[in-house]
Scaffold this motif. Structure first.
Motif, PDB file in Angstrom:
ATOM      1  N   THR A 246     -23.117 -35.849  19.060  1.00 32.35           N
ATOM      2  CA  THR A 246     -22.645 -35.663  20.428  1.00 32.35           C
ATOM      3  C   THR A 246     -21.202 -35.160  20.410  1.00 32.35           C
ATOM      4  O   THR A 246     -20.503 -35.270  19.405  1.00 32.35           O
ATOM      5  CB  THR A 246     -22.726 -36.975  21.240  1.00 32.35           C
ATOM      6  OG1 THR A 246     -21.917 -37.965  20.605  1.00 32.35           O
ATOM      7  CG2 THR A 246     -24.159 -37.472  21.361  1.00 32.35           C
TER       8      THR A 246
ATOM      9  N   THR B 208     -19.087 -37.103  27.726  1.00 30.12           N
ATOM     10  CA  THR B 208     -19.843 -36.904  26.488  1.00 30.12           C
ATOM     11  C   THR B 208     -21.079 -36.077  26.771  1.00 30.12           C
ATOM     12  O   THR B 208     -21.807 -36.349  27.722  1.00 30.12           O
ATOM     13  CB  THR B 208     -20.241 -38.253  25.873  1.00 30.12           C
ATOM     14  OG1 THR B 208     -19.051 -39.028  25.678  1.00 30.12           O
ATOM     15  CG2 THR B 208     -20.910 -38.072  24.537  1.00 30.12           C
TER      16      THR B 208
ATOM     17  N   SER C 286     -13.413 -39.937  29.187  1.00 30.36           N
ATOM     18  CA  SER C 286     -14.059 -38.861  28.447  1.00 30.36           C
ATOM     19  C   SER C 286     -15.401 -38.516  29.070  1.00 30.36           C
ATOM     20  O   SER C 286     -15.996 -39.293  29.810  1.00 30.36           O
ATOM     21  CB  SER C 286     -14.240 -39.255  26.985  1.00 30.36           C
ATOM     22  OG  SER C 286     -15.094 -40.367  26.891  1.00 30.36           O
TER      23      SER C 286
ATOM     24  N   ARG D 144     -17.579 -35.313  22.494  1.00 30.16           N
ATOM     25  CA  ARG D 144     -16.761 -35.967  23.510  1.00 30.16           C
ATOM     26  C   ARG D 144     -15.699 -34.973  23.971  1.00 30.16           C
ATOM     27  O   ARG D 144     -14.966 -34.413  23.163  1.00 30.16           O
ATOM     28  CB  ARG D 144     -16.100 -37.215  22.962  1.00 30.16           C
ATOM     29  CG  ARG D 144     -15.247 -37.931  24.019  1.00 30.16           C
ATOM     30  CD  ARG D 144     -14.701 -39.229  23.534  1.00 30.16           C
ATOM     31  NE  ARG D 144     -15.827 -40.140  23.356  1.00 30.16           N
ATOM     32  CZ  ARG D 144     -15.840 -41.121  22.469  1.00 30.16           C
ATOM     33  NH1 ARG D 144     -14.820 -41.316  21.677  1.00 30.16           N
ATOM     34  NH2 ARG D 144     -16.882 -41.914  22.375  1.00 30.16           N
TER      35      ARG D 144
END
Length: 100
Positions: free
Chosen positions: A17, A35, A33, A19
């Protein structure tokens, strides 16, 4: 609409992933954040959400793949910047010396 300048940062996490964080140059330090599930989705987000050109988004993707992190100075719309503001709970807004 006002534009806010700051740093757009991206980090590739071990699970694949990505961020993404926007930190305004002048701000309160309560950034949150965002994601996304992979680099392909992150590249699309850079174009559709942040207004970065497709060429620029491809370049950012290459940098994130190579270095696992990336940071660039950008100017983004204030509505987009609002996505990255963490909403503080009421107890976080009080000063410790204030009585409940």
């Amino acid at each position: 609409m006002a534009e806010i300048n700051g740093k757009l940062m991206a980090a590739l996490l071990p699970n694949g992933t990505v961020r993404v964080v926007f930190v305004p140059s002048l701000g309160s330090g309560n950034e949150a954040s965002h994601t996304v599930k992979n680099l392909s989705t992150a590249e699309k987000e850079f174009v559709s959400t942040f207004g970065i050109t497709p060429f620029g988004a491809a370049w950012i993707r290459e940098e994130v793949e190579r270095n696992k992190v990336f940071c660039i100075l950008v100017d983004i719309d204030d509505k987009v910047a609002a996505m990255f503001r963490r909403v503080q709970a009421e107890h976080e807004l009080r000063h410790p010396s204030d009585s409940p």
